[in-house]
Design a protein around this motif. Sequence first.
Motif, short mmCIF file in Angstrom:
data_model
loop_
_atom_site.label_atom_id
_atom_site.label_comp_id
_atom_site.label_asym_id
_atom_site.label_seq_id
_atom_site.Cartn_x
_atom_site.Cartn_y
_atom_site.Cartn_z
N TYR A 83 0.75 -1.24 -0.03
CA TYR A 83 0.09 0.07 -0.11
C TYR A 83 0.74 1.30 -0.02
O TYR A 83 0.50 2.22 -0.59
CB TYR A 83 -1.06 -0.10 1.03
CG TYR A 83 -2.25 -0.60 0.97
CD1 TYR A 83 -3.31 -0.05 0.35
CD2 TYR A 83 -2.33 -2.15 0.80
CE1 TYR A 83 -4.51 -0.63 0.06
CE2 TYR A 83 -3.56 -2.63 0.56
CZ TYR A 83 -4.66 -1.94 0.24
OH TYR A 83 -5.82 -2.69 -0.29
N ALA A 84 1.94 1.35 0.78
CA ALA A 84 2.84 2.24 0.55
C ALA A 84 3.52 2.53 -0.99
O ALA A 84 3.42 3.67 -1.18
CB ALA A 84 4.20 2.04 1.45
N GLY A 96 -4.73 3.53 2.31
CA GLY A 96 -3.68 2.81 3.18
C GLY A 96 -4.12 1.60 3.56
O GLY A 96 -5.27 1.30 3.70
#
Length: 732
Positions: A83-84, A96
């Motif tokens: 997700y980063a 996120g």
Amino acid sequence: MTGKQKIAVIGGGVGAMATVFELTEQPGWQDKYDITVYQLGWRLGGKGASGRNQKRGDRIEEHGLHFWFGYYENAFNMIQRVYAALGRKPGTPLAGWRDAFKPHSLFILMQFYKAKWSEWHLSPPPMPGVPGDGTVPLLWDAVDRILEALHIHTVQSLPSDMHGDLHDHHGLKGWVLWAAEKLGVELVRGFEAIDFRAAREAVQRVAAAPHNDAAHDLLHDGVAALGHFVERVGAAVNARIDTMIEHDIETIPILRRVLSLLELGYYMFKGIVVDDVARKGFDQLDHLDLREWLASHGAQSVALDSDSLRVAYESIFAFSQGSYELPNLAAGTGLRGLLRLSGTYKEAFAYKMQAGMGDTIFAPFYLVLKQRGVKFAFFSALRDIVPSADGTMIDQLVIGKQATIKGGADYDPLYDVKGLPCWPNQPFFDQLVEGEQISQQYPGLESYWCQWKDVETLPLNRGTDFDLVVLGTSLAPIGVFGEKLLAQKPALTAMVGNIEAIGTQAFQIWTVPDDNQLRHAHDGEEVEKAGVQPIYGGFAQPHNTVSDMSHLIDRENWPAAYLPGAIYYFCGPLALPRKTPPPTSVLTPLFQDAAANVRAAEWMRSNLQFLLPGSMFSGYPQSFPDTLNFNILYDTDGGFDQLVPASSHFDQQYWRANIDPSELYVLSCRGTTQYRLHSGDTGYANLVFAGDWTKTGLNYGCVEAAVMSGMEASRAICGAPKIIFGENFPLP
């Protein structure tokens, strides 16, 4: 070797995606590797694939019920990095990982006693840390957590007038007092019984000095002390049950639960100490079934038939041949799993995904890896693997090209649902040259029984088209396309022949009333349920696991004027014929689909009333038994067509039988751990495995095991990652 190393990845499940993600996490990977993922059909995900039904509100259709546990250290660590890298803007859907996963606290274990279901509400307390932060509590810390939870649960669950039986120290045997004194436990500890405290003191001593033999010796005193506590609770509970009068009879299930859970925990603790699991490991126990192992340490029916142990088997479909008559779970594997599950979770016991598994996991994987330069060849079915004559290398992969992409472009697999990229439940036929013909096929391109002929056969050759192969399919398909490997490798033959994989079944319903309305009986009587959207375990067979998934309504795309009130998912094991019907048996999926429909509808008729009393209405005449009101089920025409029988509303729900070799769930039966191979131990220099069926340090089917296997596959290729959290548990 000069230039980039070409890696062919077969399959798009969690293990395969974890492998590719870890490879592309390494600095300068683009200069070393050229990676192509070859995927059957139109979507990634394997057993975890989900799709959106564009004809029915873009609803989510899953293979089954999926949620992540708080001990998934590697899986959460990886998804946080995914997700980063995805880099979604704050405020967008699932921006996120904290948006994609929400802690879940309410679990309801169902208990059937004297022809009546009762509910056991469990809310495991929050624990320190965040899953994925890079630590795994060690064995004795996990044991101490579990003992503490057992003591608190016992005290809080038993009637207050029985507490004196737990804490009265006057009747303690001399050796208990001696053991307590030996362990430095004070005679008065308020909330804690001295004998229980003595057991925890012994565990804490060895946790502080795990290599100290004297500390290990004290554990036997701790086992004896805890055994005395269990005896006192058992005597008090049995005395209370024997003297029950009619108006107290509802208390019996509570008393039985408390004692069964306490005894189960005690015999687990005793077995760990007696068999020196901390120093000899868990695998030494895997020649026994978990129940057999517990019985070998003195456990009897109170523990062996406990609801908690039954749910432990059901949660990983631990039934040989998919039959409830054949429970089978390797003792060491099952024990390790229970300790990891209950004693090493971080923050929350479990997490619910906030969209489909495909949307939450595999779309982010795809988008990140595609952006990094990984190539995806959808509609690519592996038909054969050809090894070298000397059995050292994979020489050729035979790929069946299932469809032709129009204009020679890449297939675009995702579409937008309320701002979130999602997989459809069928291909985008308009992108395919043969789309119209394929759309008429049943079963479809993902099925082993699909009769559609490949439009082209693509032989991929070592040195030209690939150098390394990552086999990321499930275990069962190896018997289909890997016959030449099995002929060369006895170890692989033993793994495929001895590790069992079974079918599963699932269904999903959307309802018109909301959960609050369904919790009320049709006569208005409320059925109390603490918390919201619980997960149920141990319920009626075969769909023993149930979850309220109503939080997904907002992620689907229903008419604003006619929204579903609630969503529920159901799943369980499925007994299948011992021999898989040949691919020419085109009616196999049709029959299994029809049977899954009937089983699901009949299960609802017989059992839904116990979870959702509001789903029933009085029979006609009213003296008849209550019956299922199919009008509670949501349908896409709004339920306004009075000419359609109400029972047909079920035909607009979703059900499936997971029967394809690629969908079968791999079991962890007694005596089979020895046959599992590590990802890199394939016998071929240019082949690695990736999937929860390899030897991972967990050795049972779950997302965490699949991620660990993928990380191990990456390590076999490039040496990274160096650390896989919990890989050697119970060792540090």
